[in-house]
Design a protein around this motif. Structure first.
Motif, short mmCIF file in Angstrom:
data_model
loop_
_atom_site.label_atom_id
_atom_site.label_comp_id
_atom_site.label_asym_id
_atom_site.label_seq_id
_atom_site.Cartn_x
_atom_site.Cartn_y
_atom_site.Cartn_z
N VAL A 209 0.84 -1.20 0.00
CA VAL A 209 0.00 0.00 0.00
C VAL A 209 0.87 1.25 0.00
O VAL A 209 0.60 2.21 -0.73
N ALA A 210 1.92 1.26 0.82
CA ALA A 210 2.83 2.40 0.85
C ALA A 210 3.43 2.66 -0.52
O ALA A 210 3.54 3.82 -0.97
N HIS A 211 3.81 1.60 -1.20
CA HIS A 211 4.39 1.75 -2.54
C HIS A 211 3.38 2.34 -3.51
O HIS A 211 3.72 3.20 -4.34
N LEU A 212 2.12 1.92 -3.41
CA LEU A 212 1.11 2.44 -4.32
C LEU A 212 0.87 3.93 -4.09
O LEU A 212 0.64 4.68 -5.05
N PHE A 213 0.91 4.38 -2.85
CA PHE A 213 0.76 5.81 -2.61
C PHE A 213 1.89 6.59 -3.29
O PHE A 213 1.66 7.69 -3.81
N ARG A 214 3.09 6.05 -3.27
CA ARG A 214 4.18 6.75 -3.96
C ARG A 214 3.93 6.79 -5.47
O ARG A 214 4.16 7.83 -6.12
N LEU A 215 3.48 5.69 -6.03
CA LEU A 215 3.18 5.67 -7.46
C LEU A 215 2.11 6.69 -7.82
O LEU A 215 2.21 7.38 -8.85
N ALA A 216 1.08 6.81 -6.97
CA ALA A 216 0.03 7.79 -7.23
C ALA A 216 0.58 9.21 -7.17
O ALA A 216 0.27 10.05 -8.03
N LEU A 217 1.38 9.47 -6.17
CA LEU A 217 1.97 10.81 -6.03
C LEU A 217 2.81 11.17 -7.24
O LEU A 217 2.72 12.28 -7.77
N GLU A 218 3.60 10.23 -7.70
CA GLU A 218 4.55 10.52 -8.77
C GLU A 218 3.91 10.51 -10.16
O GLU A 218 4.29 11.31 -11.02
N ASP A 219 2.93 9.61 -10.37
CA ASP A 219 2.50 9.33 -11.75
C ASP A 219 1.01 9.42 -12.05
O ASP A 219 0.64 9.45 -13.23
N ALA A 220 0.14 9.44 -11.05
CA ALA A 220 -1.29 9.37 -11.35
C ALA A 220 -1.78 10.62 -12.06
O ALA A 220 -1.59 11.73 -11.55
N PRO A 221 -2.43 10.50 -13.21
CA PRO A 221 -3.01 11.66 -13.87
C PRO A 221 -4.16 12.25 -13.04
O PRO A 221 -4.73 11.58 -12.17
N ALA A 222 -4.48 13.49 -13.32
CA ALA A 222 -5.58 14.15 -12.61
C ALA A 222 -6.88 13.37 -12.78
O ALA A 222 -7.20 12.92 -13.88
N GLY A 223 -7.60 13.20 -11.66
CA GLY A 223 -8.89 12.53 -11.71
C GLY A 223 -8.83 11.02 -11.72
O GLY A 223 -9.78 10.36 -12.15
N THR A 224 -7.75 10.43 -11.20
CA THR A 224 -7.54 8.99 -11.24
C THR A 224 -7.94 8.33 -9.92
O THR A 224 -7.68 8.87 -8.84
N THR A 225 -8.56 7.15 -10.01
CA THR A 225 -8.84 6.32 -8.85
C THR A 225 -8.01 5.05 -8.93
O THR A 225 -7.98 4.39 -9.97
N LEU A 226 -7.33 4.71 -7.84
CA LEU A 226 -6.51 3.52 -7.77
C LEU A 226 -7.05 2.59 -6.68
O LEU A 226 -7.60 3.06 -5.68
N HIS A 227 -6.89 1.29 -6.88
CA HIS A 227 -7.32 0.30 -5.90
C HIS A 227 -6.12 -0.42 -5.30
O HIS A 227 -5.36 -1.08 -6.02
#
Length: 309
Positions: A209-227
């Protein structure tokens, strides 16, 4: 990036902080107590004193940062009966961050939940983007409203995204739902599941989960939902059987109408069949969970040592 984090000393935040620092980011963590401040400093983070209710502090810290992770939630009041109060405080914080970040293009990532998103079927990242007819205004539905408000901040030139968390983000030191189920089994002298036990919960190890938060911070486009669902759906009967085996107590079925009486505040949650997919998240961001599964983690024994403390 210089990243401001609420909930930085919490169960998930305390894993996210070293994940970000090891990746070269500078972390500023919100601390409402001396103990939290000391923990953050020891982890190598800068400390900003305040709480979720200090909206000016939140705005100033966000304006000074290159990105924001909002992980804090008032679980203490939510699980003591005032879920609406907790979601209201969460929404005020989200609005404050939105005002501070508007027009900046900076990343803003919040934590939300998967439980109850699409009961009885496998939820995807595309579920819950609109409230839909008859959607609840309070309780978990209120937190989903806050997630939708965050996604809508993309229209204000904020790179907003939402990471939906499973009900069990497990690992050594977890004091959440699974630890509560173990405590309930100890108190009742039996490890229970509701009905035939076919209800499923998604799950993920804290490190993934911690790793996914980093990926979202670095790479998620605006308006993205991740699971953050490493496992799509762990049958709750399997969880109960594993707990019963470790505690040496019988495993019993609890009738749905008796769930509240047997499980207390957990009754409504363990009655839900709420599996969730992370296929789109894995495809879009290359997330590859590597931590142990929930039952495997339970079998390592640390949950039961903690319960005895």
């Amino acid at each position: 990036m210089r990243v401001f984090i609420t909930g930085a000393s919490g169960w998930i935040g305390s894993a996210v902080v070293p994940e970000l620092i090891e990746a070269g980011h500078q972390v500023v963590g919100l601390a409402r107590s001396e103990a939290s401040a000391e923990a953050l400093a020891a982890a190598g983070a800068e400390v900003r004193r305040g709480s979720l209710d200090d909206l000016d502090v939140l705005r100033e810290a966000a304006a000074d940062a290159d990105g924001v992770l909002h992980l804090a939630f008032k679980h203490d009041i939510a699980f003591s009966g005032d879920f609406q109060g907790a979601t209201d405080a969460d929404r005020r914080a989200i609005d404050a961050f939105g005002d501070a970040l508007a027009g900046s293009g900076k990343p803003f990532v919040i934590a939300s939940g998967l439980l109850g998103l699409a009961p009885g079927r496998v939820a995807t990242e595309e579920d819950g983007q609109s409230a839909g007819p008859g959607a609840p205004a309070g309780g978990p539905g209120g937190r989903q409203d806050n997630a939708r408000a965050t996604i809508a901040l993309a229209s204000r030139d904020i790179r907003s995204s939402v990471v939906r968390l499973p009900p069990t983000v497990h690992g050594d030191g977890d004091q959440g739902f699974v630890a509560s189920l173990i405590a309930n089994a100890r108190a009742k002298g039996a490890s229970g599941y509701v009905g035939d036990g076919s209800g499923r919960w998604p799950a993920a190890h804290r490190s993934d989960v911690a790793h996914l938060f980093r990926l979202a911070l670095e790479d998620a486009p605006a308006g993205t939902t991740l699971h953050a669902a490493a496992e799509e759906g762990v049958p709750l009967r399997s969880v109960a059987e594993t707990i019963g085996s470790h505690l040496g107590v019988p495993v019993v079925s609890v009738a749905p109408e008796d769930a509240a009486g047997h499980f207390g505040w957990l009754g409504a949650m363990v009655s839900l069949d709420s599996p969730a997919s992370s296929a789109l998240t894995r495809e879009r961001f290359g997330w590859k969970p590597a931590g142990p599964g929930l039952v495997e983690d339970l079998d390592q024994g640390h949950y039961f040592r903690a319960s005895e403390a």
